[in-house]
Write an enzyme that holds these catalytic residues in place. Structure first.
Site, PDB file in Angstrom:
ATOM      1  CB  CYS A  64      -0.939  -0.033   1.196  1.00 33.73           C
ATOM      2  SG  CYS A  64      -2.396   1.020   1.024  1.00 33.73           S
ATOM      3  CG  ASP A  65      -1.398   4.819  -1.021  1.00 29.17           C
ATOM      4  OD1 ASP A  65      -1.604   3.783  -1.680  1.00 29.17           O
ATOM      5  OD2 ASP A  65      -2.122   5.820  -1.104  1.00 29.17           O
ATOM      6  CE  LYS A  66       0.821   8.029   3.022  1.00 33.27           C
ATOM      7  NZ  LYS A  66      -0.250   7.600   2.125  1.00 33.27           N
ATOM      8  CB  CYS A 125      -5.977   1.511  -5.254  1.00 32.35           C
ATOM      9  SG  CYS A 125      -6.580   1.679  -3.574  1.00 32.35           S
ATOM     10  CB  SER A 144      -7.357  11.439  -2.881  1.00 35.18           C
ATOM     11  OG  SER A 144      -7.309  10.322  -3.742  1.00 35.18           O
TER      12      SER A 144
END
Length: 600
Positions: A122-124, A194, A470
């Site tokens: 995921c993102d981080k 995502c 976002s």
């Protein structure tokens, strides 16, 4: 093979204690002297992003043992922007990146392990893994663990990003939500991140462009044959890196960071990659101003891909067209092709094996989707340290917006102003005091932007904020991450209602049209005394976080001692028995390669 720092004298207290602990885990005595590789796992039940990582660990352990290495799994916090953004208005999201870095340091440096393979999802997690690699400077390979199968990919009506957008709009308009539950049930059909060119897939591409992941690693469908092939090649790569003593600071240089910036500009990546790349540079001891690189190279780098939410193509089509490897091949005339990668090849050598652009999903630099930057870094009297805007591909405009300011302290206050009539067409909404130290932790303003969209005001009202939003946001004029932030006495903190703000995306400027004498006579911004920080992690973050120009890294020293113009000096981690000091790679900021003639 160089001496291993993990091997202590077998008769020393530490050596005996390790033997007792590791033999109790069933590790054979003969394996105790092998290179010890941390498998950095962020497995969690909180989100689908991480659901397959434990399975990858099982396979990776077998692969590493086959290369004569001793794998040792460690775990870190596992944030999800869709799940762990619920508490305190999403202010835990950015700080969790640095918490992951510290988790890794405590385990890998504390145990004096020899190398790392980081399972990035995921993102981080990806920026954190790259930051930790730069900080600890032990041989490291990042493994992008793939994106989820979405409803859109299966011919259904929505993916998770579409559901998020529709739900946010319904919350503002009061529209019926009966169908949202069905859409949500169909949005995510498997594990992984995502399925769009938001932060997670963007940072996976950054890892490959930096040379810290094997070629062709991103984007990739989670649990696909290509993902598993990447896992196997990553195991071989880490064995080779250990044998040749090649470390992250040999790979993460001014040249490779410029390559990553070019790649993000070429695919219209997430605006969050700016602060993450700056943080990676700081932790790696590389003196480079990433904000200025995005600003200057954005005017010289063609757009070669238009993946949702920036354009029409699904991420699956982008992967099938060659993905990041093909983008690097097409960008090669603009890149530093001599930069090395974790495979031992140069960027140019890896790119030579990639398939050429198909001309439809991925285009050549001679026939791009456009030449306007999808990620625009702006400067001006309102943002002397920089600010960032995200634009669609292609960009229909408008590129200029001038209007009176309406100042708000929270996104909720700004949303309420839409319905009350305080915020009108032609206004510039200023949401301030939610930067890295003001929030603390950086507040999210996406809900306000979606509210504007739901009310038909996306192109009629501009936003300027020291918070973030976002990667889904690329309509209208929204300017985020204004630096210096209001809490650091940036000009944003002295804006008053009816002050005129001028935004010019074409010129890369955002200006406050107020006389300097008037501005300096105003009281500086003070964070409200009743901020809900919880008295724990966020308070600690506020005391340690550095400005966005430093990538919002954590340090107890003053910002000037951590970084200059977005650059940093970093101290190598302490060494111990069986290891030798290794200085940081001395890499000065280098000019980027000249752009191709047709894009000069």
């Amino acid at each position: 093979m160089p001496a291993l720092r993990s091997n202590f004298s077998p008769t020393s207290a530490l050596g005996i204690a390790r033997r007792a602990q590791w033999r109790a885990l069933g590790i054979p005595a003969e394996d105790l002297v092998k290179p010890k590789v941390a498998i950095v796992n962020t497995s969690s039940d909180l989100a689908a992003c991480y659901a397959h990582l434990d399975d990858i660990v099982t396979v990776l352990k077998k692969e590493l043992r086959g290369h004569g290495l001793l794998p040792l799994e460690i775990r870190t916090v596992a944030p999800s922007d869709f799940v762990t953004s619920a508490g305190r208005a999403g202010r835990y999201i950015l700080p969790s990146r640095d918490l992951i870095v510290n988790d890794i340091e405590a385990a890998v440096e504390g145990a004096q392990l020899d190398a790392m393979i980081c399972l990035s999802s995921c993102d981080k997690t990806t920026p954190a893994h790259l930051m930790a690699a730069g900080r600890l400077n032990v041989p490291t390979v990042v493994v992008p663990c793939g994106y989820q199968n979405s409803g859109l990919a299966e011919g259904r009506e929505a993916d998770v990003e579409e559901v998020f957008l529709l739900a946010a709009q319904a919350a503002v308009t009061g529209a019926p939500t009966d169908e949202l539950a069905d859409l949500a049930d169909d949005a995510i059909l498997g594990p992984g991140v995502c399925s769009g060119m938001a932060t997670a897939n963007s940072m996976h591409l950054v890892a490959e462009a930096l040379g810290m992941a094997v070629s062709g690693a991103a984007p990739v469908r989670a649990n696909s044959e290509r993902m598993w092939d990447g896992v196997g090649r990553a195991a071989a790569a880490i064995a080779d890196l250990i044998g040749r003593d090649v470390r992250p600071r040999d790979i993460i240089t001014a040249g490779s960071i410029a390559n990553a910036v070019r790649t993000m500009l070429a695919v219209g990546g997430s605006m969050n990659t700016i602060k993450h790349l700056q943080a990676i540079a700081v932790e790696s001891g590389v003196e480079v101003d990433v904000w200025e690189l995005f600003r200057t190279l954005g005017r010289e780098t063609p757009l070669l891909a238009a993946v949702r939410p920036n354009g029409p193509w699904l991420i699956e089509r982008f992967e099938d067209a060659g993905g990041g490897a093909t983008v690097l091949r097409e960008l090669l005339p603009l890149l530093d092709g001599e930069q090395i990668t974790v495979t031992g090849e140069t960027v140019a050598q890896s790119a030579d094996r990639a398939r050429p652009a198909d001309g439809e999903v991925i285009r050549s630099i001679a026939d791009p989707f456009g030449t306007d930057p999808a990620i625009s870094v702006l400067r001006g009297t309102l943002a002397p340290g920089g600010a960032v805007a995200k634009r669609p591909v292609p960009d229909p405009g408008p590129h200029r917006f001038t209007g009176p300011a309406r100042v708000f302290g929270t996104r909720e206050e700004a949303i309420a102003a839409i319905g009350s009539g305080r915020l009108r067409r032609g206004d510039v909404a200023v949401i301030r005091g939610i930067g890295v130290s003001g929030a603390p932790g950086m507040g999210l303003t996406s809900a306000f932007i979606f509210a504007l969209h739901a009310r038909g005001l996306a192109h009629e009202v501009a936003l300027v904020t020291d918070g973030q939003f976002s990667g889904l946001v690329n309509q209208g004029i929204s300017i985020g991450e204004v630096s210096p932030e209001a809490a650091a006495d940036g000009p944003l903190g002295r804006v008053r209602d009816d002050d005129v703000i001028d935004i010019d995306l074409a010129q890369g400027r955002v200006d406050l049209l107020v006389d300097e004498e008037i501005l300096s006579a105003r009281e500086p911004y003070r964070p409200p005394a009743d901020r809900d920080t919880g008295g724990g992690m966020l308070d600690q973050y506020e005391q340690l976080v550095q400005p966005l120009s430093c990538g919002a890294v954590l340090c107890s020293r003053p910002a000037a001692s951590v970084c200059g113009a977005g650059a940093a000096a970093s101290t190598p981690p302490p060494t111990s028995e069986g290891s030798s000091p290794r200085p940081a790679t001395a890499t000065a900021t280098a000019p980027a390669p000249a752009p191709a003639k047709e894009h000069a």
